[in-house]
Design a protein around this motif. Structure first.
Motif, PDB file in Angstrom:
ATOM      1  N   ASN A 170     -24.382  -0.393  28.150  1.00  0.00           N
ATOM      2  CA  ASN A 170     -24.945   0.655  26.994  1.00  0.00           C
ATOM      3  C   ASN A 170     -23.551   0.856  26.043  1.00  0.00           C
ATOM      4  N   THR A 251     -28.979   0.436  25.704  1.00  0.00           N
ATOM      5  CA  THR A 251     -29.606   1.081  24.873  1.00  0.00           C
ATOM      6  C   THR A 251     -29.100   1.816  23.758  1.00  0.00           C
ATOM      7  N   LEU A 255     -29.109  -4.042  19.700  1.00  0.00           N
ATOM      8  CA  LEU A 255     -29.549  -4.140  21.290  1.00  0.00           C
ATOM      9  C   LEU A 255     -29.927  -5.701  21.593  1.00  0.00           C
TER      10      LEU A 255
END
Length: 365
Positions: A170, A251, A255
């Motif tokens: 992430n 996320t 992406l």
């Protein structure tokens, strides 16, 4: 227990071990037995080593033990365990028992004087999360003194499970590692003085599961008036049965793609899942692609590949996760001298640098 090895021998003793022949005819014991529904494609005697033609004498019965078959040939199985199947009396056949009337119930769970044939011809699958999980295993509860023979037929397909792909990072950070694959065949019984016989016929496939690909690393860039982040792609799942799931993409910011699941092996072995693509945020922050899942013909063999690295401003980098280790084709709890192995099949695992086709002195579950 097995018939005694010497001394005076009576018909009563022979009948007690091998079952009462029809019309008390001793010649009944002098034959081969073939019955696909009870013995698969094996041709067996009621006890190994008896003559099948000509004269039969009392001395021919010395040390003979009754043959019993564990049916791994009637249906596909998940995490099959030969000993558990025997104890539960699930498709257990006494050779000649359709004529003698002798059944597993008559024998009980003490097999110290018996010879057990575990015969497999179908598709077997494992489960993920642990390298020592086997699709088919002998079980470790056999009574000491049991003679055990594992016959893997030419149509058998015994697959470890594929590992799950690692998740992408992430934003800035390292991608998650892929999960390892599990094992095909496990041998848990046998000693140097009482070896388990393992016959793997030509055409049989015994593969470890493919490792999951590593998740991609992420990137981050900070400017005076703005910041940008990019997440890594998910790793592909390893091939096997069941197949490994693909890892999830990160996320945050730009992406990448989710990893694809591995293929589920069946009558033919499947390929690993492709890793999810990387990401690009304004040409200033980059997320790495996920690594591909492992399979028998992959770049690293059964190992998953490492996820791609991410990058960002001021030369910052974030590595991708490591690919999961490929599973083992066959695991043996004892040393090499605890089994007699005839391998004419295709037994594979690990990668080009580290052979995991067969491993000894390892755990089996």
């Amino acid at each position: 227990m097995a018939i005694k090895a010497s001394g005076s021998l009576s018909f009563t003793e022979i009948r007690a071990e091998l079952g009462p022949p029809p019309n008390s005819n001793v010649g009944f014991y002098r034959q081969n037995f073939t019955d696909a529904s009870r013995y698969g494609n094996l041709t067996l005697q009621i006890a190994d080593g008896l003559p099948v033609s000509g004269e039969i004498k009392w001395s021919d019965f010395y040390s003979k033990r009754l043959n019993v078959v564990v049916d791994h040939f009637s249906a596909n199985q998940v995490r099959a365990n030969s000993r558990d199947q025997y104890v539960n009396n699930n498709n257990i056949y006494v050779v000649g028992g359709d004529s003698t009337g002798l059944t597993k119930v008559d024998i009980g769970n003490d097999t110290s004087g018996k010879k057990i044939y575990a015969h497999a011809t179908k598709i077997f699958q494992s489960e993920s999360n642990a390298a020592d999980r086997c699709a088919l295993r002998t079980g470790n509860g056999w009574t000491a003194g049991t003679k055990l023979q594992v016959d893997i037929g030419s149509t058998a397909r015994i697959y470890g499970a594929g590992g799950k792909g690692g998740n992408g990072s992430n934003g800035s950070g390292t991608g998650s590692n892929g999960e390892g694959g599990s094992t095909g065949l496990g041998i848990e019984f046998g000693t140097s003085g009482n070896k388990t016989i393992v016959n793997i016929n030509s055409g049989a496939i015994i593969y470890g599961g493919g490792g999951g690909g590593g998740g991609g690393g992420g990137g981050f860039d900070f400017d005076k008036n703005s910041s940008r982040s990019a997440s890594g792609g998910g790793g592909g799942g390893g091939a096997g049965r069941p197949a490994g799931a693909g890892g999830s993409r990160g996320t945050t910011g730009a992406l990448g793609g989710n990893g694809n699941p591995g293929g589920e092996s069946g009558n033919t072995a499947a390929v690993g899942g492709e890793g999810g693509g990387g990401s690009n945020n304004g040409n200033e922050a980059y997320g790495g692609a996920g690594g591909d899942g492992g399979w028998y013909g992959g770049t690293l063999g059964f190992d998953g590949t490492q996820g791609g690295g991410g990058s960002g401003g001021e030369g910052s980098t974030s590595p991708g996760g490591q690919g999961g280790e490929g599973g083992t084709g066959m695991r043996v709890t004892g040393a090499t001298n605890t089994i007699v192995l005839t391998n004419n099949g295709d037994v594979k695992g690990g990668n080009a640098s580290f052979d995991h086709s067969i491993r000894y002195n390892v755990t089996v579950s």
